[in-house]
Motif scaffolding. Structure first.
Motif, PDB file in Angstrom:
ATOM      1  N   ARG A 108       0.854  -1.197   0.000  1.00 32.20           N
ATOM      2  CA  ARG A 108       0.000   0.000   0.000  1.00 32.20           C
ATOM      3  C   ARG A 108       0.882   1.237   0.000  1.00 32.20           C
ATOM      4  O   ARG A 108       2.114   1.145   0.227  1.00 32.20           O
ATOM      5  CB  ARG A 108      -0.922  -0.007   1.222  1.00 32.20           C
ATOM      6  N   GLY A 109       0.270   2.372  -0.209  1.00 33.21           N
ATOM      7  CA  GLY A 109       1.041   3.608  -0.149  1.00 33.21           C
ATOM      8  C   GLY A 109       0.328   4.739  -0.839  1.00 33.21           C
ATOM      9  O   GLY A 109      -0.778   4.585  -1.373  1.00 33.21           O
ATOM     10  N   ARG A 110       0.949   5.888  -0.785  1.00 31.49           N
ATOM     11  CA  ARG A 110       0.445   7.064  -1.471  1.00 31.49           C
ATOM     12  C   ARG A 110       1.653   7.846  -1.915  1.00 31.49           C
ATOM     13  O   ARG A 110       2.506   8.190  -1.085  1.00 31.49           O
ATOM     14  CB  ARG A 110      -0.432   7.875  -0.532  1.00 31.49           C
ATOM     15  N   GLY A 111       1.732   8.140  -3.233  1.00 30.08           N
ATOM     16  CA  GLY A 111       2.920   8.811  -3.738  1.00 30.08           C
ATOM     17  C   GLY A 111       4.146   7.989  -3.423  1.00 30.08           C
ATOM     18  O   GLY A 111       4.123   6.755  -3.513  1.00 30.08           O
ATOM     19  N   LEU A 112       5.199   8.656  -2.991  1.00 26.24           N
ATOM     20  CA  LEU A 112       6.445   7.951  -2.697  1.00 26.24           C
ATOM     21  C   LEU A 112       6.582   7.608  -1.213  1.00 26.24           C
ATOM     22  O   LEU A 112       7.668   7.663  -0.652  1.00 26.24           O
ATOM     23  CB  LEU A 112       7.639   8.734  -3.227  1.00 26.24           C
ATOM     24  N   MET A 113       5.459   7.278  -0.611  1.00 21.18           N
ATOM     25  CA  MET A 113       5.450   6.605   0.699  1.00 21.18           C
ATOM     26  C   MET A 113       4.824   5.255   0.424  1.00 21.18           C
ATOM     27  O   MET A 113       3.595   5.159   0.269  1.00 21.18           O
ATOM     28  CB  MET A 113       4.601   7.371   1.712  1.00 21.18           C
ATOM     29  N   VAL A 114       5.662   4.250   0.310  1.00 22.37           N
ATOM     30  CA  VAL A 114       5.171   2.941  -0.124  1.00 22.37           C
ATOM     31  C   VAL A 114       5.654   1.886   0.863  1.00 22.37           C
ATOM     32  O   VAL A 114       6.782   1.965   1.362  1.00 22.37           O
ATOM     33  CB  VAL A 114       5.690   2.635  -1.556  1.00 22.37           C
ATOM     34  N   GLY A 115       4.799   0.897   1.132  1.00 22.90           N
ATOM     35  CA  GLY A 115       5.193  -0.143   2.079  1.00 22.90           C
ATOM     36  C   GLY A 115       4.657  -1.508   1.696  1.00 22.90           C
ATOM     37  O   GLY A 115       3.648  -1.620   0.988  1.00 22.90           O
ATOM     38  N   ALA A 116       5.351  -2.540   2.146  1.00 23.48           N
ATOM     39  CA  ALA A 116       4.909  -3.927   1.951  1.00 23.48           C
ATOM     40  C   ALA A 116       4.922  -4.589   3.324  1.00 23.48           C
ATOM     41  O   ALA A 116       5.971  -4.645   3.971  1.00 23.48           O
ATOM     42  CB  ALA A 116       5.843  -4.657   0.994  1.00 23.48           C
ATOM     43  N   GLU A 117       3.764  -5.053   3.758  1.00 22.46           N
ATOM     44  CA  GLU A 117       3.660  -5.631   5.103  1.00 22.46           C
ATOM     45  C   GLU A 117       3.948  -7.132   5.065  1.00 22.46           C
ATOM     46  O   GLU A 117       3.313  -7.881   4.326  1.00 22.46           O
ATOM     47  CB  GLU A 117       2.260  -5.356   5.677  1.00 22.46           C
ATOM     48  N   VAL A 118       4.911  -7.541   5.872  1.00 25.44           N
ATOM     49  CA  VAL A 118       5.370  -8.926   5.870  1.00 25.44           C
ATOM     50  C   VAL A 118       4.626  -9.699   6.963  1.00 25.44           C
ATOM     51  O   VAL A 118       4.548  -9.239   8.113  1.00 25.44           O
ATOM     52  CB  VAL A 118       6.895  -8.986   6.107  1.00 25.44           C
ATOM     53  N   VAL A 119       4.089 -10.851   6.584  1.00 31.13           N
ATOM     54  CA  VAL A 119       3.275 -11.616   7.542  1.00 31.13           C
ATOM     55  C   VAL A 119       3.883 -13.003   7.777  1.00 31.13           C
ATOM     56  O   VAL A 119       4.712 -13.471   6.998  1.00 31.13           O
ATOM     57  CB  VAL A 119       1.816 -11.761   7.043  1.00 31.13           C
ATOM     58  N   ASP A 120       3.415 -13.620   8.844  1.00 33.15           N
ATOM     59  CA  ASP A 120       3.929 -14.925   9.254  1.00 33.15           C
ATOM     60  C   ASP A 120       3.088 -16.030   8.600  1.00 33.15           C
ATOM     61  O   ASP A 120       1.935 -16.259   8.988  1.00 33.15           O
ATOM     62  CB  ASP A 120       3.845 -15.007  10.793  1.00 33.15           C
ATOM     63  N   LEU A 121       3.688 -16.712   7.632  1.00 36.10           N
ATOM     64  CA  LEU A 121       2.928 -17.717   6.880  1.00 36.10           C
ATOM     65  C   LEU A 121       2.634 -18.968   7.700  1.00 36.10           C
ATOM     66  O   LEU A 121       1.786 -19.767   7.327  1.00 36.10           O
ATOM     67  CB  LEU A 121       3.685 -18.105   5.603  1.00 36.10           C
ATOM     68  N   ARG A 122       3.337 -19.111   8.828  1.00 35.73           N
ATOM     69  CA  ARG A 122       3.098 -20.312   9.647  1.00 35.73           C
ATOM     70  C   ARG A 122       1.855 -20.138  10.523  1.00 35.73           C
ATOM     71  O   ARG A 122       1.324 -21.099  11.052  1.00 35.73           O
ATOM     72  CB  ARG A 122       4.303 -20.579  10.562  1.00 35.73           C
ATOM     73  N   ALA A 123       1.408 -18.867  10.659  1.00 37.74           N
ATOM     74  CA  ALA A 123       0.287 -18.610  11.576  1.00 37.74           C
ATOM     75  C   ALA A 123      -1.031 -18.547  10.797  1.00 37.74           C
ATOM     76  O   ALA A 123      -1.051 -18.324   9.591  1.00 37.74           O
ATOM     77  CB  ALA A 123       0.529 -17.311  12.326  1.00 37.74           C
ATOM     78  N   GLU A 124      -2.105 -18.724  11.532  1.00 31.01           N
ATOM     79  CA  GLU A 124      -3.455 -18.652  10.950  1.00 31.01           C
ATOM     80  C   GLU A 124      -3.801 -17.226  10.557  1.00 31.01           C
ATOM     81  O   GLU A 124      -3.387 -16.280  11.231  1.00 31.01           O
ATOM     82  CB  GLU A 124      -4.487 -19.079  12.014  1.00 31.01           C
ATOM     83  N   ALA A 125      -4.582 -17.097   9.505  1.00 27.95           N
ATOM     84  CA  ALA A 125      -5.089 -15.768   9.145  1.00 27.95           C
ATOM     85  C   ALA A 125      -6.288 -15.427  10.029  1.00 27.95           C
ATOM     86  O   ALA A 125      -7.000 -16.337  10.482  1.00 27.95           O
ATOM     87  CB  ALA A 125      -5.505 -15.766   7.682  1.00 27.95           C
ATOM     88  N   ASP A 126      -6.514 -14.139  10.286  1.00 30.50           N
ATOM     89  CA  ASP A 126      -7.705 -13.744  11.049  1.00 30.50           C
ATOM     90  C   ASP A 126      -8.920 -13.775  10.110  1.00 30.50           C
ATOM     91  O   ASP A 126      -8.808 -14.103   8.940  1.00 30.50           O
ATOM     92  CB  ASP A 126      -7.498 -12.380  11.740  1.00 30.50           C
TER      93      ASP A 126
END
Ligand SMILES: Cc1ncc(COP(=O)(O)O)c(C=O)c1O
Length: 477
Positions: free
Chosen positions: A395-413
């Motif tokens: 996600r992001g807006r303009g040149l503030m951009v991010g990628a959120e890293v998640v734990d694949l071993r855990a259950e999704a909410d």
């Protein structure tokens, strides 16, 4: 091409060929006589004499020797693409000729380096340029207070200003907010880690739910996130039994930066503006990180078509040199003479650099450029995410951009989000560094890989940044 660059290019190139980009500055082709000692030497000395609070060197173990544009070179002679850019302060990158020229001219003219709050032609020109970059409807009855010299200093001043003007004591802030590390600013910051060891932070701060749809505080997600946030805030403010006294002000970032690159929806911001206006609560918008073109418009609040009561500025506004200021509505100007002071409020070189930066961003429409480059980077990240489920969200807006890293071993909410994963985010950051790119981490548990490149970044730069990041994500597993 220098061997390091050739190596960087070869390693960063994904299957589909990327264009060659970002040659290092020509003057770097010549090794300087008497090369300094390498990274290990400086890092060992740094850990020997600097405080245990040091942060960046733990994750980015390099000693920076020189920098130009989007490049930095470390003491081992390795080159990096700098997507940290002084935590967003270096809007035009390192040593942009426009900034260099402004500083050199000020020095040649014998401009004093600092003048407290005495006025000078340089300051006058800076204010003219700054006000010219803001909506007229705001500046036609606005005041400026120079603070000095960090973003957190200006946050402290903003809180004093609204407390003085309203005679009230409590302040509303948001989950995930970052406003700095001084005592009051830390009190307004969401992350609890740095707060736990400090007793007696600013009292009467109340935290409200920010519209972070990916990890919705109401477990709703999508549009319902911002709508529920608004309903909650409005009811809370009108509830005589909410436990919250009428507040002196509300403070927010239109795009949370350190909090994990979370843009607030425009509708949410408009509703917040309505709620605060109807209840005469001064709205403080912290544009320390978003200001001066970074989000695709000069100021992030402009996306929503609203105006703040108090605007907090630092970082880019000094062209990368230390400077901070508040711009606020005339009606809040109830400070007595001397109510706010400080030695370093008159950094003339920063004002010269800041005026030149503001002018250049406006003339070159770098805000629009930031918008286009940000979209390009986001599109790359979306593609990378398709094959890399450890990137839970981009996600992001303009040149503030991010990628959120998640734990694949855990259950999704129930909204599909897995828990944040600090370890993999750190590995990605390290793999980026090994491939010659500096990125920042932020967000919950430092799980968001953040990109804050200079606004001067080119299409080729963006493609290279994404190429290196894609490789790093794959290598980090
Ligand atoms: C939104 C925001 N506010 C305030 C600050 C604090 O600024 P400084 O680090 O200059 O004190 C920062 C720093 O990153 C920030 O991002």
């Amino acid at each position: 091409m220098r061997p390091e660059i050739a190596e960087l290019t070869a390693r960063a190139r994904p299957a589909e060929a990327l264009p060659d980009a970002m040659p290092p500055p020509a003057r770097w082709q010549q090794k300087r006589p008497g090369e300094p000692l390498g990274n290990a030497h400086y890092l060992a000395r740094q850990s020997g004499f600097e405080s245990n609070a040091r942060t960046y060197p733990r994750k980015l173990p390099i000693a920076i020797r020189r920098a130009e544009g989007i490049h930095v070179e470390d003491a081992d002679g390795r080159l990096y693409i700098d997507c940290l850019a002084g935590a967003g302060a270096l809007t035009l990158g390192h040593y942009h000729p426009v900034v260099v020229e402004a500083v050199q001219r000020a020095v040649a003219d014998g401009v004093p380096w600092q003048t407290l709050d005495l006025t000078t032609p340089v300051k006058d020109a800076f204010v003219e340029e700054l006000f010219g970059s803001l909506p007229k409807a705001f500046t036609e009855s606005a005041r400026i207070q120079f603070c000095g010299p960090s973003g957190a200093d200006a946050i402290e001043a903003a809180i004093k200003l609204v407390k003085t003007a309203t005679g009230r004591r409590s302040v509303l802030a948001f989950h995930g907010a970052y406003h700095g590390m001084t005592h009051g600013a830390l009190g307004l910051t969401g992350e609890t880690g740095p707060k736990l060891a400090v007793a007696g932070l600013m009292a009467e701060v109340h935290f409200l739910p920010f519209p972070y749809a990916y990890r919705c505080p109401f477990n709703l997600g999508g549009e319902a996130t911002w709508q529920a946030s608004i309903a909650y805030i409005e009811r809370l403010l009108d509830d005589t039994n909410s436990g919250i006294a009428p507040p002196a002000g509300m403070i927010l970032e239109a795009v949370q930066g350190e909090g994990g690159v979370i843009p607030a929806p425009d509708q949410w911001l408009r509703e917040i503006r309505r709620i605060t206006r109807e209840r005469e609560i001064p709205l403080i918008i912290d544009e320390v990180q978003t200001g001066v073109g970074r989000t695709g418009l000069m100021y992030a609040f402009e996306h929503a078509g609203i105006l703040p009561d108090v605007l907090v500025l630092s970082k880019a506004v000094g062209g990368g040199l230390p400077l901070s200021a508040l711009v606020y509505r005339e009606s809040l100007n109830l400070w007595q003479p001397g109510a706010h002071a400080g030695t370093f409020r008159g950094n003339q070189l920063a004002m010269a650099a800041g005026a030149a930066t503001l002018r250049y961003v406006k003339e070159q429409r770098l805000d629009r450029h930031a918008d286009a480059m940000g979209r390009r980077l986001l599109a790359h990240l979306q593609r990378i995410r398709q094959d890399s489920p450890q990137l839970g969200d981009v996600r992001g807006r303009g040149l503030m951009v991010g990628a959120e890293v998640v734990d694949l071993r855990a259950e999704a909410d129930r909204l599909g989000a897995r828990p944040p994963c600090r370890e993999v985010a750190r590995r990605i950051q390290r793999e980026c560094l090994d491939r010659g790119m500096i990125i920042e981490l932020g967000g919950r548990q430092g799980s968001v890989a953040r990109f804050l490149p200079p606004l001067t970044v080119t299409e080729n730069d963006i493609d290279r940044i994404a190429g290196i990041f894609g490789e790093a994500v794959r290598a980090a597993g």
